[in-house]
Enzyme design. Structure first.
Site, PDB file in Angstrom:
ATOM      1  N   ALA A 206      -2.379  -3.862   6.294  1.00 17.59           N
ATOM      2  CA  ALA A 206      -3.044  -4.503   5.154  1.00 17.59           C
ATOM      3  C   ALA A 206      -2.566  -5.941   5.027  1.00 17.59           C
ATOM      4  O   ALA A 206      -1.587  -6.345   5.646  1.00 17.59           O
ATOM      5  CB  ALA A 206      -2.717  -3.747   3.863  1.00 17.59           C
TER       6      ALA A 206
ATOM      7  N   THR B 266      -3.846   1.103  -3.445  1.00 16.58           N
ATOM      8  CA  THR B 266      -2.859   0.550  -4.373  1.00 16.58           C
ATOM      9  C   THR B 266      -3.244   0.717  -5.843  1.00 16.58           C
ATOM     10  O   THR B 266      -4.435   0.813  -6.171  1.00 16.58           O
ATOM     11  CB  THR B 266      -2.703  -0.962  -4.066  1.00 16.58           C
ATOM     12  OG1 THR B 266      -1.954  -1.582  -5.107  1.00 16.58           O
ATOM     13  CG2 THR B 266      -4.035  -1.675  -3.984  1.00 16.58           C
TER      14      THR B 266
ATOM     15  N   TYR C 262      -6.078  -9.581  -4.218  1.00 13.92           N
ATOM     16  CA  TYR C 262      -5.503  -8.454  -3.461  1.00 13.92           C
ATOM     17  C   TYR C 262      -6.135  -7.144  -3.927  1.00 13.92           C
ATOM     18  O   TYR C 262      -6.653  -6.361  -3.115  1.00 13.92           O
ATOM     19  CB  TYR C 262      -3.978  -8.432  -3.657  1.00 13.92           C
ATOM     20  CG  TYR C 262      -3.294  -7.187  -3.125  1.00 13.92           C
ATOM     21  CD1 TYR C 262      -3.153  -6.965  -1.762  1.00 13.92           C
ATOM     22  CD2 TYR C 262      -2.783  -6.223  -4.011  1.00 13.92           C
ATOM     23  CE1 TYR C 262      -2.519  -5.814  -1.287  1.00 13.92           C
ATOM     24  CE2 TYR C 262      -2.151  -5.078  -3.538  1.00 13.92           C
ATOM     25  CZ  TYR C 262      -2.023  -4.874  -2.179  1.00 13.92           C
ATOM     26  OH  TYR C 262      -1.401  -3.734  -1.720  1.00 13.92           O
TER      27      TYR C 262
ATOM     28  N   LYS D 185      -8.648  -4.704  -1.814  1.00 15.60           N
ATOM     29  CA  LYS D 185      -8.231  -3.316  -1.548  1.00 15.60           C
ATOM     30  C   LYS D 185      -9.300  -2.357  -2.097  1.00 15.60           C
ATOM     31  O   LYS D 185      -9.593  -1.329  -1.481  1.00 15.60           O
ATOM     32  CB  LYS D 185      -6.869  -3.022  -2.181  1.00 15.60           C
ATOM     33  CG  LYS D 185      -5.682  -3.721  -1.521  1.00 15.60           C
ATOM     34  CD  LYS D 185      -5.378  -3.250  -0.109  1.00 15.60           C
ATOM     35  CE  LYS D 185      -4.756  -1.892  -0.047  1.00 15.60           C
ATOM     36  NZ  LYS D 185      -4.387  -1.519   1.358  1.00 15.60           N
TER      37      LYS D 185
ATOM     38  N   TRP E  45       4.465   0.054  -6.202  1.00 11.94           N
ATOM     39  CA  TRP E  45       5.867  -0.368  -6.285  1.00 11.94           C
ATOM     40  C   TRP E  45       6.691   0.191  -5.112  1.00 11.94           C
ATOM     41  O   TRP E  45       7.771   0.770  -5.293  1.00 11.94           O
ATOM     42  CB  TRP E  45       6.476   0.077  -7.618  1.00 11.94           C
ATOM     43  CG  TRP E  45       5.935  -0.568  -8.850  1.00 11.94           C
ATOM     44  CD1 TRP E  45       4.673  -1.087  -9.034  1.00 11.94           C
ATOM     45  CD2 TRP E  45       6.618  -0.751 -10.102  1.00 11.94           C
ATOM     46  NE1 TRP E  45       4.546  -1.570 -10.306  1.00 11.94           N
ATOM     47  CE2 TRP E  45       5.713  -1.380 -10.988  1.00 11.94           C
ATOM     48  CE3 TRP E  45       7.886  -0.431 -10.570  1.00 11.94           C
ATOM     49  CZ2 TRP E  45       6.057  -1.699 -12.305  1.00 11.94           C
ATOM     50  CZ3 TRP E  45       8.225  -0.754 -11.880  1.00 11.94           C
ATOM     51  CH2 TRP E  45       7.318  -1.394 -12.734  1.00 11.94           C
TER      52      TRP E  45
HETATM   53  N1  LIG Z   1       4.343  -3.002  -0.606  1.00 13.40           N
HETATM   54  C1  LIG Z   1       3.956  -2.483  -1.783  1.00 13.40           C
HETATM   55  O1  LIG Z   1       4.645  -2.601  -2.805  1.00 13.40           O
HETATM   56  C2  LIG Z   1       2.663  -1.718  -1.854  1.00 13.40           C
HETATM   57  C3  LIG Z   1       2.262  -1.199  -3.102  1.00 13.40           C
HETATM   58  C4  LIG Z   1       1.071  -0.462  -3.162  1.00 13.40           C
HETATM   59  C5  LIG Z   1       0.324  -0.260  -2.031  1.00 13.40           C
HETATM   60  N2  LIG Z   1       0.715  -0.805  -0.846  1.00 13.40           N
HETATM   61  C6  LIG Z   1      -0.109  -0.565   0.342  1.00 13.40           C
HETATM   62  O2  LIG Z   1       0.690   0.158   1.263  1.00 13.40           O
HETATM   63  C7  LIG Z   1       0.270  -0.157   2.603  1.00 13.40           C
HETATM   64  C8  LIG Z   1       1.481  -0.531   3.443  1.00 13.40           C
HETATM   65  O3  LIG Z   1       2.055  -1.711   2.899  1.00 13.40           O
HETATM   66  P1  LIG Z   1       3.369  -2.363   3.534  1.00 13.40           P
HETATM   67  O4  LIG Z   1       4.059  -3.078   2.435  1.00 13.40           O
HETATM   68  O5  LIG Z   1       4.081  -1.354   4.363  1.00 13.40           O
HETATM   69  O6  LIG Z   1       2.703  -3.438   4.510  1.00 13.40           O
HETATM   70  P2  LIG Z   1       3.426  -4.539   5.445  1.00 13.40           P
HETATM   71  O7  LIG Z   1       4.877  -4.242   5.547  1.00 13.40           O
HETATM   72  O8  LIG Z   1       2.996  -5.878   4.942  1.00 13.40           O
HETATM   73  O9  LIG Z   1       2.785  -4.257   6.872  1.00 13.40           O
HETATM   74  C9  LIG Z   1       1.504  -4.664   7.176  1.00 13.40           C
HETATM   75  C10 LIG Z   1       1.188  -4.209   8.593  1.00 13.40           C
HETATM   76  O10 LIG Z   1      -0.157  -4.614   8.898  1.00 13.40           O
HETATM   77  C11 LIG Z   1      -0.175  -5.068  10.225  1.00 13.40           C
HETATM   78  N3  LIG Z   1      -1.305  -5.966  10.493  1.00 13.40           N
HETATM   79  C12 LIG Z   1      -1.510  -7.215   9.996  1.00 13.40           C
HETATM   80  N4  LIG Z   1      -2.644  -7.728  10.514  1.00 13.40           N
HETATM   81  C13 LIG Z   1      -3.154  -6.783  11.352  1.00 13.40           C
HETATM   82  C14 LIG Z   1      -4.300  -6.723  12.190  1.00 13.40           C
HETATM   83  N5  LIG Z   1      -5.189  -7.739  12.256  1.00 13.40           N
HETATM   84  N6  LIG Z   1      -4.525  -5.600  12.918  1.00 13.40           N
HETATM   85  C15 LIG Z   1      -3.652  -4.574  12.879  1.00 13.40           C
HETATM   86  N7  LIG Z   1      -2.543  -4.561  12.093  1.00 13.40           N
HETATM   87  C16 LIG Z   1      -2.298  -5.662  11.355  1.00 13.40           C
HETATM   88  C17 LIG Z   1       1.142  -5.793  10.382  1.00 13.40           C
HETATM   89  O11 LIG Z   1       1.408  -5.973  11.762  1.00 13.40           O
HETATM   90  P3  LIG Z   1       2.036  -7.370  12.327  1.00 13.40           P
HETATM   91  O12 LIG Z   1       3.448  -7.375  11.864  1.00 13.40           O
HETATM   92  O13 LIG Z   1       1.871  -7.257  13.798  1.00 13.40           O
HETATM   93  O14 LIG Z   1       1.220  -8.484  11.717  1.00 13.40           O
HETATM   94  C18 LIG Z   1       2.081  -4.816   9.673  1.00 13.40           C
HETATM   95  O15 LIG Z   1       2.491  -3.789  10.563  1.00 13.40           O
HETATM   96  C19 LIG Z   1      -0.796  -1.233   2.466  1.00 13.40           C
HETATM   97  O16 LIG Z   1      -2.066  -0.630   2.481  1.00 13.40           O
HETATM   98  C20 LIG Z   1      -0.546  -1.809   1.078  1.00 13.40           C
HETATM   99  O17 LIG Z   1      -1.724  -2.373   0.528  1.00 13.40           O
HETATM  100  C21 LIG Z   1       1.871  -1.517  -0.728  1.00 13.40           C
END
Ligand SMILES: NC(=O)c1ccc[n+]([C@@H]2O[C@H](COP(=O)([O-])OP(=O)(O)OC[C@H]3O[C@@H](n4cnc5c(N)ncnc54)[C@H](OP(=O)(O)O)[C@@H]3O)[C@@H](O)[C@H]2O)c1
Length: 304
Positions: free
Chosen positions: A58, A99, A123, A127, A148
């Site tokens: 994402a 999210t 965002y 989403k 979170w």
């Molecule tokens: N973090 C939070 O607090 C939170 C809260 C609620 C929901 N979420 C949701 O939970 C999920 C996981 O979040 P996260 O925080 O683990 O995300 P993250 O650490 O930001 O990781 C994002 C991933 O997406 C990959 N990516 C980016 N561009 C891409 C592309 N074009 N093709 C394929 N892969 C690509 C990245 O790979 P590269 O490193 O190679 O770019 C990375 O592995 C997401 O859906 C997010 O919206 C997160």
């Protein structure tokens, strides 16, 4: 074979670790197999006997998204559409992560899956479009909305707070946003159970979990301020918060303006997922304690 997309991100890393621990065959990709290009995805899947896709990729930079709408939409809406289209084409189920930011924060009690979507920033909007795109392309999907999140392999509130507590004697943390801190391990365990219910190579004997939208966070609720205080207490106990004189004080969101507005109330109801899986999700304090005391806790991320 399970395909984890976004496998090196914060959640993806934890999903891969959980699958590995449970001896389930998987393959992980990141931006090396871009979700922005359907053909690239299709070519990657060819001949691999993919039985399940878990999309953790994402655009997660909430503030940056406000001035980078095109890229946020590409990753959060068009990418998931490509993945869902491919899942349908190759006949495999999809778990897609969404999210609490799809809601506007006006609720006053835990938000159920059917509560109206009304994002307040780019965002959340993109989403929400991603959720719609997935549902338009395939019926065999799970959308798991979480909130979170913190995990071992990623920049997150827990690491940021511990670093700041050790570096400074005073911290202000917002006290007027409510939600539930969620350890990626909790979500990865739910993903495992869903995969096991559908994937014959994982556990053929289990009942199939019905497709649809589910809310998945740790249990309970708090504010960022109370979360920070708990991090301080647990961090001191574990010896990773070393500055016991750091004062953690509450402040209002208005004191810390950010490009993207945050929902004031983000507590998601976990009734549906708990009833469906027959599980009890851990309280957020318990999850935080195991995170801080885990051998996976990455001390390099809190170094001064
Ligand atoms: N973090 C939070 O607090 C939170 C809260 C609620 C929901 N979420 C949701 O939970 C999920 C996981 O979040 P996260 O925080 O683990 O995300 P993250 O650490 O930001 O990781 C994002 C991933 O997406 C990959 N990516 C980016 N561009 C891409 C592309 N074009 N093709 C394929 N892969 C690509 C990245 O790979 P590269 O490193 O190679 O770019 C990375 O592995 C997401 O859906 C997010 O919206 C997160």
């Amino acid at each position: 074979m399970i395909w984890v997309i976004g496998s090196k991100g914060m959640l993806g890393t934890e999903v891969c670790r959980t699958l590995k621990e449970n001896k389930i065959d998987f393959i992980g990709t990141d931006s090396n197999v871009s979700i922005l290009d359907f053909k690239v995805l299709e070519e990657f899947a060819a001949g691999k006997k993919i039985s399940f896709i878990v999309n953790c990729a994402a655009y997660t930079a909430v503030d940056k998204a406000e001035s980078d709408e095109e890229n946020a939409r590409a990753l959060n809406a068009e990418g998931p559409r490509n993945i869902a289209r491919l899942a349908k084409k190759i006949g495999c189920p999809l778990i897609h992560i969404s999210t609490d930011y799809v809601f506007n924060g006006s609720a006053t009690s835990p938000i159920t899956e059917d509560f109206p979507i009304k994002p307040i920033g780019v965002y959340g909007q993109t989403k929400a479009e991603g959720e719609k795109a997935v549902a338009e392309e395939t019926n065999d999907y799970y959308i798991l909305r979480t909130a979170w999140l913190y995990g071992y392999n990623g920049k997150n509130f827990v690491y940021t707070m511990i670093h700041a507590m050790n570096a400074r004697d005073n911290l202000k943390v917002v006290n007027d946003q409510r939600g539930t801190p969620t350890n990626c391990t909790t979500l990865a365990n739910v993903i495992l159970k869903i995969v096991q219910s559908r994937d014959s190579s994982a556990a053929p004997q289990n009942d199939k979990i019905p497709y649809g939208i589910y809310h998945v966070t740790d249990e309970g609720e708090t504010t960022w301020f109370d979360f920070a205080k708990e991090i301080f207490t647990r961090g001191l106990e574990a010896g990773i918060v070393t500055n016991k004189n750091c004062a953690v004080n509450p402040c209002a969101t208005s004191e810390y303006p950010t490009p993207a507005k945050r929902p004031a109330y983000s507590v998601l109801s976990k009734k549906k997922i708990q009833k469906t899986l027959g599980i009890k999700l851990p309280e957020w304090q318990e999850s935080l304690k195991s995170f801080i005391n885990s051998s996976c806790f990455d001390k390099k991320r809190i170094e001064l």
